[in-house]
Motif scaffolding. Structure first.
Motif, PDB file in Angstrom:
ATOM      1  N   GLY A 247       0.617  -1.090  -0.119  1.00  0.00           N
ATOM      2  CA  GLY A 247       0.085   0.149   0.024  1.00  0.00           C
ATOM      3  C   GLY A 247       0.853   1.198   0.150  1.00  0.00           C
ATOM      4  O   GLY A 247       0.708   2.157  -0.795  1.00  0.00           O
ATOM      5  N   ASN A 248       1.806   1.364   1.002  1.00  0.00           N
ATOM      6  CA  ASN A 248       2.622   2.444   0.939  1.00  0.00           C
ATOM      7  C   ASN A 248       3.672   2.745  -0.269  1.00  0.00           C
ATOM      8  O   ASN A 248       3.856   3.898  -0.597  1.00  0.00           O
ATOM      9  N   ILE A 249       3.882   1.475  -0.943  1.00  0.00           N
ATOM     10  CA  ILE A 249       4.608   1.492  -2.346  1.00  0.00           C
ATOM     11  C   ILE A 249       3.712   2.311  -3.216  1.00  0.00           C
ATOM     12  O   ILE A 249       4.478   3.278  -4.069  1.00  0.00           O
ATOM     13  N   ILE A 250       2.543   2.047  -3.244  1.00  0.00           N
ATOM     14  CA  ILE A 250       1.637   2.946  -4.407  1.00  0.00           C
ATOM     15  C   ILE A 250       1.472   4.164  -3.743  1.00  0.00           C
ATOM     16  O   ILE A 250       1.618   5.267  -4.524  1.00  0.00           O
ATOM     17  N   PHE A 251       1.455   4.571  -2.463  1.00  0.00           N
ATOM     18  CA  PHE A 251       1.334   6.034  -1.930  1.00  0.00           C
ATOM     19  C   PHE A 251       2.538   6.717  -2.215  1.00  0.00           C
ATOM     20  O   PHE A 251       2.436   7.808  -2.681  1.00  0.00           O
ATOM     21  N   GLU A 252       3.792   6.114  -2.055  1.00  0.00           N
ATOM     22  CA  GLU A 252       4.999   6.883  -2.382  1.00  0.00           C
ATOM     23  C   GLU A 252       5.212   7.123  -4.182  1.00  0.00           C
ATOM     24  O   GLU A 252       5.788   8.291  -4.267  1.00  0.00           O
ATOM     25  N   ASN A 253       4.844   6.535  -4.667  1.00  0.00           N
ATOM     26  CA  ASN A 253       4.718   6.586  -6.011  1.00  0.00           C
ATOM     27  C   ASN A 253       3.819   7.093  -7.094  1.00  0.00           C
ATOM     28  O   ASN A 253       3.649   7.071  -8.184  1.00  0.00           O
ATOM     29  N   GLN A 254       2.722   7.294  -6.370  1.00  0.00           N
ATOM     30  CA  GLN A 254       1.436   7.795  -7.190  1.00  0.00           C
ATOM     31  C   GLN A 254       1.596   8.953  -7.992  1.00  0.00           C
ATOM     32  O   GLN A 254       0.959   9.173  -8.947  1.00  0.00           O
ATOM     33  N   THR A 255       2.698   9.983  -7.743  1.00  0.00           N
ATOM     34  CA  THR A 255       2.896  11.126  -8.351  1.00  0.00           C
ATOM     35  C   THR A 255       3.508  10.872 -10.069  1.00  0.00           C
ATOM     36  O   THR A 255       3.285  11.521 -10.775  1.00  0.00           O
ATOM     37  N   TYR A 256       4.023   9.425 -10.027  1.00  0.00           N
ATOM     38  CA  TYR A 256       4.553   8.876 -11.009  1.00  0.00           C
ATOM     39  C   TYR A 256       3.792   8.017 -11.944  1.00  0.00           C
ATOM     40  O   TYR A 256       4.000   7.370 -12.889  1.00  0.00           O
ATOM     41  N   PHE A 257       2.472   8.224 -11.668  1.00  0.00           N
ATOM     42  CA  PHE A 257       1.461   7.140 -12.325  1.00  0.00           C
ATOM     43  C   PHE A 257       1.249   7.221 -13.901  1.00  0.00           C
ATOM     44  O   PHE A 257       1.394   6.095 -14.344  1.00  0.00           O
ATOM     45  N   THR A 258       1.546   8.318 -14.393  1.00  0.00           N
ATOM     46  CA  THR A 258       1.368   8.371 -15.868  1.00  0.00           C
ATOM     47  C   THR A 258       2.636   8.124 -16.586  1.00  0.00           C
ATOM     48  O   THR A 258       2.740   7.588 -17.502  1.00  0.00           O
ATOM     49  N   SER A 259       3.784   8.669 -15.972  1.00  0.00           N
ATOM     50  CA  SER A 259       5.172   8.603 -16.581  1.00  0.00           C
ATOM     51  C   SER A 259       5.853   7.402 -16.024  1.00  0.00           C
ATOM     52  O   SER A 259       6.680   6.838 -16.895  1.00  0.00           O
ATOM     53  N   ALA A 260       5.503   6.572 -14.859  1.00  0.00           N
ATOM     54  CA  ALA A 260       6.041   5.396 -14.542  1.00  0.00           C
ATOM     55  C   ALA A 260       4.890   4.517 -14.195  1.00  0.00           C
ATOM     56  O   ALA A 260       4.819   4.136 -12.852  1.00  0.00           O
ATOM     57  N   PRO A 261       4.078   4.056 -14.816  1.00  0.00           N
ATOM     58  CA  PRO A 261       2.664   3.203 -14.283  1.00  0.00           C
ATOM     59  C   PRO A 261       3.020   2.077 -13.688  1.00  0.00           C
ATOM     60  O   PRO A 261       2.353   1.595 -12.941  1.00  0.00           O
ATOM     61  N   TRP A 262       4.311   1.318 -13.903  1.00  0.00           N
ATOM     62  CA  TRP A 262       4.490   0.071 -13.200  1.00  0.00           C
ATOM     63  C   TRP A 262       4.676   0.340 -11.588  1.00  0.00           C
ATOM     64  O   TRP A 262       4.561  -0.628 -11.159  1.00  0.00           O
ATOM     65  N   LEU A 263       5.091   1.363 -11.363  1.00  0.00           N
ATOM     66  CA  LEU A 263       5.261   1.555  -9.823  1.00  0.00           C
ATOM     67  C   LEU A 263       3.932   1.412  -9.148  1.00  0.00           C
ATOM     68  O   LEU A 263       3.937   1.138  -7.867  1.00  0.00           O
ATOM     69  N   VAL A 264       2.885   1.805  -9.874  1.00  0.00           N
ATOM     70  CA  VAL A 264       1.371   1.549  -9.372  1.00  0.00           C
ATOM     71  C   VAL A 264       0.854   0.221  -9.522  1.00  0.00           C
ATOM     72  O   VAL A 264       0.183  -0.491  -8.818  1.00  0.00           O
ATOM     73  N   PHE A 265       0.944  -0.002 -10.823  1.00  0.00           N
ATOM     74  CA  PHE A 265       0.281  -1.410 -11.690  1.00  0.00           C
ATOM     75  C   PHE A 265       0.944  -2.745 -10.831  1.00  0.00           C
ATOM     76  O   PHE A 265       0.236  -3.587 -10.476  1.00  0.00           O
ATOM     77  N   ILE A 266       2.240  -2.721 -10.590  1.00  0.00           N
ATOM     78  CA  ILE A 266       2.877  -3.974 -10.142  1.00  0.00           C
ATOM     79  C   ILE A 266       2.442  -4.263  -8.572  1.00  0.00           C
ATOM     80  O   ILE A 266       1.739  -5.454  -8.194  1.00  0.00           O
ATOM     81  N   PRO A 267       2.564  -3.281  -7.799  1.00  0.00           N
ATOM     82  CA  PRO A 267       2.052  -3.548  -6.154  1.00  0.00           C
ATOM     83  C   PRO A 267       0.728  -3.798  -6.255  1.00  0.00           C
ATOM     84  O   PRO A 267       0.233  -4.469  -5.369  1.00  0.00           O
TER      85      PRO A 267
END
Length: 297
Positions: A247-267
């Motif tokens: 959960g906090n991996i998604i929270f930390e990286n949510q600002t990169y959702f459009t430029s680095a979607p793997w940071l949200v999609f994988i966790p």
């Protein structure tokens, strides 16, 4: 005991061969495999991760300071500060499973004790316990968890305790209803007539009949607990960084959702897959252990 009464040993006998019937169900097998992989990753994480999950690699960021996509060195890419996402996911599995098992275990234990005591003793005990249960059920679980998490200093064990405090009410209500029915059976009256104490009756005769329900709720509840922990961590009031949590991996990286979607999609996929696995196994156990389902599969 009358001919229509259920023997106290019947629930135990009905649970034999559960694993054999479970592995004949493809969806349940899929769930078991996913759970086994998650448990393996959680237990052996320090030996199988390619990098330190807390280390910020200088080469883990692009020249513009952006996270790197998956490559040969960083299998799932890097996060916003250059840490290996794969290693953090492996350690995050440990966090999710610890909270899932501990919090759900406490919730199931609390709910079972409350339900059995309220259904067996009746009277003022039933009134106090079940009105308190109704009061807890009146609050939305997520909102209550947010309030409790905000009151206490968030940590791994505090989050587990908070989740347990909001998740015990459902199983308490189910166990209470079943215990009320069991307490009126003839074999319970016979035990009382022979001088059996309350504790003996509850442990030797009430509890065995509830084991199937408890096992199913314990399995299904882990999925709910994992999702609730991820939600709290995403909102920033769950497990606190730098401890990895899905959960906090998604929270930390949510600002990169459009430029680095793997940071949200994988966790996010990891959370979804683990919750689905426990639900599949729990549904299969419910069908196998529920006497009304016998012979339907």
């Amino acid at each position: 005991m009358s001919a229509v009464e259920v023997s106290p040993a019947a629930p135990v006998a009905a649970q034999r061969g559960v694993l054999g019937r479970l592995i004949r169900r493809p969806l349940a097998v899929f769930g078991l495999v996913v759970i086994a992989i998650a448990v393996f990753a959680a237990v052996f994480g320090p030996w199988i991760v390619p990098h330190d999950p807390y280390e910020q690699f200088f080469e883990g960021l692009s020249l513009e300071g952006a996270p790197l996509p998956p490559d040969a060195q960083f299998w799932f890419g890097t996060d916003l500060v250059g840490r290996d996402l794969f290693s953090r996911l492996i350690y995050g599995a440990r966090t999710s499973l610890i909270i899932g098992i501990v919090a759900n275990g406490l919730a199931v234990f609390t709910g079972s004790v409350v339900g059995i005591c309220a259904g067996y003793f009746r009277g003022w005990v039933e009134t106090i316990l079940m009105r308190f249960t109704d009061l807890m059920m009146a609050f939305p679980a997520l909102l209550l968890a947010i309030v409790l998490a905000a009151i206490f200093t968030p940590s791994l064990w505090i989050v587990a305790m908070v989740i347990a405090m909001v998740n015990w009410v459902q199983i308490a209500r189910v166990i209470y209803t079943e215990t009320r029915s069991l307490a009126e059976r003839d074999f319970i009256d016979a035990e009382r007539a022979m001088g059996a104490g309350h504790m003996r009756i509850m442990l030797r005769h009430i509890l065995p009949h509830q084991l199937s329900t408890i096992i199913v709720w314990a399995t299904l509840g882990i999925a709910t607990t994992v999702l609730l922990e991820a939600t709290l961590s995403f909102l920033g009031i769950g497990v606190q960084p730098p401890i990895p949590s899905w959960g906090n991996i998604i929270f930390e990286n949510q600002t990169y959702f459009t430029s680095a979607p793997w940071l949200v999609f994988i966790p996010g996929a990891a959370i979804l897959l683990l919750a689905l696995a426990f639900n599949l196994v729990g549904d299969a156990l419910r069908d196998i252990l529920d006497p009304t389902q016998q012979g339907h599969h």
